[in-house]
Write an enzyme that holds these catalytic residues in place. Structure first.
Site, PDB file in Angstrom:
ATOM      1  N   THR A   1      -4.302   5.746 -21.230  1.00  0.00           N
ATOM      2  CA  THR A   1      -4.808   4.866 -20.859  1.00  0.00           C
ATOM      3  C   THR A   1      -3.505   4.496 -21.705  1.00  0.00           C
ATOM      4  O   THR A   1      -2.318   5.134 -22.196  1.00  0.00           O
ATOM      5  CB  THR A   1      -5.038   3.441 -21.064  1.00  0.00           C
ATOM      6  OG1 THR A   1      -5.625   3.981 -22.777  1.00  0.00           O
ATOM      7  CG2 THR A   1      -6.596   3.697 -20.470  1.00  0.00           C
TER       8      THR A   1
ATOM      9  N   LYS B   1      -3.068   0.338 -24.923  1.00  0.00           N
ATOM     10  CA  LYS B   1      -3.198   0.482 -25.840  1.00  0.00           C
ATOM     11  C   LYS B   1      -2.215   0.573 -26.484  1.00  0.00           C
ATOM     12  O   LYS B   1      -1.432  -0.174 -27.163  1.00  0.00           O
ATOM     13  CB  LYS B   1      -4.843   1.818 -26.568  1.00  0.00           C
ATOM     14  CG  LYS B   1      -5.274   1.793 -25.721  1.00  0.00           C
ATOM     15  CD  LYS B   1      -6.532   2.564 -26.226  1.00  0.00           C
ATOM     16  CE  LYS B   1      -8.198   2.446 -25.047  1.00  0.00           C
ATOM     17  NZ  LYS B   1      -8.435   2.796 -23.481  1.00  0.00           N
TER      18      LYS B   1
ATOM     19  N   ASP C   1      -8.002  13.737 -24.611  1.00  0.00           N
ATOM     20  CA  ASP C   1      -7.524  12.030 -24.276  1.00  0.00           C
ATOM     21  C   ASP C   1      -7.342  11.321 -24.977  1.00  0.00           C
ATOM     22  O   ASP C   1      -7.173  11.321 -26.627  1.00  0.00           O
ATOM     23  CB  ASP C   1      -9.083  11.704 -23.877  1.00  0.00           C
ATOM     24  CG  ASP C   1      -9.208   9.949 -23.375  1.00  0.00           C
ATOM     25  OD1 ASP C   1      -8.233   9.389 -23.896  1.00  0.00           O
ATOM     26  OD2 ASP C   1     -10.052   9.656 -23.571  1.00  0.00           O
TER      27      ASP C   1
ATOM     28  N   ARG D   1      -2.661  -2.322 -17.694  1.00  0.00           N
ATOM     29  CA  ARG D   1      -3.909  -1.989 -17.614  1.00  0.00           C
ATOM     30  C   ARG D   1      -3.182  -0.972 -16.773  1.00  0.00           C
ATOM     31  O   ARG D   1      -3.488  -0.813 -15.820  1.00  0.00           O
ATOM     32  CB  ARG D   1      -5.399  -2.972 -17.142  1.00  0.00           C
ATOM     33  CG  ARG D   1      -4.884  -4.369 -18.191  1.00  0.00           C
ATOM     34  CD  ARG D   1      -5.455  -3.456 -19.580  1.00  0.00           C
ATOM     35  NE  ARG D   1      -6.717  -3.005 -19.423  1.00  0.00           N
ATOM     36  CZ  ARG D   1      -8.219  -3.311 -20.160  1.00  0.00           C
ATOM     37  NH1 ARG D   1      -7.934  -4.623 -20.453  1.00  0.00           N
ATOM     38  NH2 ARG D   1      -9.388  -2.534 -20.285  1.00  0.00           N
TER      39      ARG D   1
ATOM     40  N   TYR E   1       0.108  -1.560   0.567  1.00  0.00           N
ATOM     41  CA  TYR E   1      -0.179  -0.044   0.000  1.00  0.00           C
ATOM     42  C   TYR E   1       0.701   0.902  -0.115  1.00  0.00           C
ATOM     43  O   TYR E   1       1.804   1.044   0.222  1.00  0.00           O
ATOM     44  CB  TYR E   1      -0.679   0.078   1.206  1.00  0.00           C
ATOM     45  CG  TYR E   1      -2.341  -0.157   0.777  1.00  0.00           C
ATOM     46  CD1 TYR E   1      -3.110   0.613   0.335  1.00  0.00           C
ATOM     47  CD2 TYR E   1      -3.379  -1.384   1.218  1.00  0.00           C
ATOM     48  CE1 TYR E   1      -4.111   0.154  -0.183  1.00  0.00           C
ATOM     49  CE2 TYR E   1      -4.477  -2.070   1.248  1.00  0.00           C
ATOM     50  CZ  TYR E   1      -5.479  -1.336   0.072  1.00  0.00           C
ATOM     51  OH  TYR E   1      -6.223  -1.622   0.017  1.00  0.00           O
TER      52      TYR E   1
ATOM     53  N   GLU F   1      -0.188   4.845  -0.638  1.00  0.00           N
ATOM     54  CA  GLU F   1      -1.181   6.073  -0.627  1.00  0.00           C
ATOM     55  C   GLU F   1      -0.349   7.669  -0.247  1.00  0.00           C
ATOM     56  O   GLU F   1       0.531   7.774   0.474  1.00  0.00           O
ATOM     57  CB  GLU F   1      -2.640   6.293   0.352  1.00  0.00           C
ATOM     58  CG  GLU F   1      -3.700   5.700   0.028  1.00  0.00           C
ATOM     59  CD  GLU F   1      -4.499   4.574   0.687  1.00  0.00           C
ATOM     60  OE1 GLU F   1      -2.856   3.367   1.161  1.00  0.00           O
ATOM     61  OE2 GLU F   1      -5.556   4.243   0.862  1.00  0.00           O
TER      62      GLU F   1
HETATM   63  N1  DSN Z   1     -13.039   0.519 -23.731  1.00  0.00           N
HETATM   64  C1  DSN Z   1     -12.257   1.659 -24.313  1.00  0.00           C
HETATM   65  C2  DSN Z   1     -11.815   1.381 -25.539  1.00  0.00           C
HETATM   66  O1  DSN Z   1     -12.158   0.261 -26.530  1.00  0.00           O
HETATM   67  O2  DSN Z   1     -12.088   2.067 -26.547  1.00  0.00           O
HETATM   68  C3  DSN Z   1     -12.490   3.264 -24.362  1.00  0.00           C
HETATM   69  O3  DSN Z   1     -12.490   2.968 -22.849  1.00  0.00           O
END
Ligand code: DSN
Length: 423
Positions: A228, A231, A202, A237, A56, A58
């Site tokens: 994120t 991708k 974003d 993740r 942990y 924080e």
């Molecule tokens: N789930 C993501 C996507 O597939 O683009 C977006 O949050």
């Protein structure tokens, strides 16, 4: 066999180990075209599976609420330094659990409930958290939405400017989840300045392309950038927020203690590894190959009469309107999945159909590029997609089964990090 091996998991919980192996085999055998997915490296897999999950933490490095941070602090600082260096950002927060919490932190940092936010509408390619009605961001804020032009399929910058000047939002989002074209960050920044709004980019989908120089960067234009890490950036993740130094304290306070508790330290370590990989000499080539594959796949689909939103792609993503093919997105996506081509059904701009049964398909080339497929394979992939879409329209399961076999055979020639068939 899975790598790292599942020896202890198999001894402890064989049923679960079987499911993980089955998932790995599924990922190995399929042409994975879900635009938001990828394959992480073995090093990233190893980092996510470490004892860091026991801790942990924080707070932030040097000011934590728990003792024992001798190793976690340098790990998090390493991830932060690598994120700042890779994207040229003044500040980075690597703690958000995923994209939606990162975006919520932006609201908490800059807005009060009821304030106005302007974002790309979900069915036009935006994200739920950019103010869509069913999201907390659409319920707790006054959300105004822009769209794409009917004639070009591209974001309508005139509409963005008109709405920004009329509604005076505190926050403007650019970016989204189904945008096949380059995002004009300087144009958004100019509108945000004129309207007195904070600009948030974003870039979850295109972060890897930005890191690899295959898409312009929002840094220097947007006040805050969320992404994120899993991708096109090809990490675990997780998510990050980049910002100017001016907004660093507000962003950090919003993530913790504003929204989250302890960061997931094993994820932070894996993000640090992925950022090192994305800073390496091969990543630029990877990013450009993703785009080349998407362009080649788009060209081959156009040749076969497919209606692509905006007429093609500048990035990793292709959005198909299947209306002229006589089949809806969902049955087509389900048939393609049975045939070994994994993607998602998706709304298209001005879609007359419902979100759970829309007209389109969304495809992306991040994962297949990691596997090593190149532009020379894209006409074959388009031909399989076409065969299966036509088979779905006439419910011809024999074609689906034949294509599944052909795809299994093709993909066996392209190694997957993290799993290989037992010799
Ligand atoms: N789930 C993501 C996507 O597939 O683009 C977006 O949050």
């Amino acid at each position: 066999m899975h790598e790292p091996t599942l020896t202890h998991l198999r001894a402890e919980d064989p049923g679960l180990a079987d499911l993980v192996e089955a998932e790995a085999r599924r990922q190995y055998e399929k042409i994975r075209l879900i635009a938001s997915e990828n394959y992480v490296s073995r090093a990233v897999l190893e980092a996510t599976g470490t004892v860091l999950t026991n801790k942990y933490s924080e707070g932030y490095a040097g000011r934590r609420y728990y003792e024992g941070q001798q190793n976690v602090d340098p790990i998090e600082l390493l991830a932060i330094d690598r994120a700042k260096a890779l994207f040229g950002a003044e500040h980075a927060n690597v703690q958000p659990y995923s994209g939606s919490p990162a975006n919520l932190a932006v609201y908490l940092a800059f807005l009060n409930p009821g304030d106005t936010v302007l974002g790309l509408s979900l069915p036009m390619g935006g994200h739920l958290t950019h103010g869509w009605s069913v999201s907390a961001t659409g319920k707790w804020f006054n959300a105004v939405r822009y769209g794409v032009r009917a004639d070009t399929g591209r974001v309508d910058m005139d509409e963005v400017r008109d709405l920004a000047l009329k509604e005076r939002p505190k926050l403007i989002w650019c970016g989204g989840t189904a945008i096949p074209r380059t995002i004009d960050f300087p144009a958004f920044a100019e509108i945000a300045r004129e309207a007195g709004a904070v600009l948030a980019a974003d870039v979850a989908h295109i972060a890897g392309l930005i890191a690899g120089g295959a898409h312009p960067s929002p840094v220097g234009h947007a006040d805050v950038v969320t992404t994120t890490t899993h991708k096109t950036l090809r990490g675990p993740r997780g998510a990050m927020i980049l910002s100017t130094a001016e907004h660093a304290a507000a962003v950090d306070k919003a993530v913790f203690p504003g929204l989250q508790g302890g960061p997931h330290d094993h994820t932070t370590a894996a993000i640090a590894v992925a950022l090192k990989e994305a800073s390496g000499p091969d990543f630029g080539d990877y990013a450009h190959r993703i785009v080349a594959n998407a362009r080649a796949l788009a060209a081959a689909l156009l040749e076969r009469g497919y209606d692509l939103i905006s007429g093609g792609t500048d990035n990793h993503l292709i959005l198909i309107d299947l209306t002229n093919k006589g089949v809806a997105g969902k049955p087509a996506a389900q048939a393609l999945d049975r045939a070994g081509i994994e993607l998602n059904y998706n709304a298209v701009p001005f879609d007359p159909r419902k979100p759970f049964d829309p007209s389109g398909l969304r495809l992306g080339t991040g994962a297949i590029t990691t596997r090593g497929l190149g532009v020379e394979q894209m006409p074959r992939v388009a031909a399989w997609i076409d065969e299966v879409v036509q088979a779905a329209a006439r419910q011809d399961e024999a074609v689906v089964e034949r294509v599944a076999g052909e795809i299994r055979e093709l993909m066996a020639a392209y190694p997957m990090p993290g799993w290989a068939p037992t010799p």
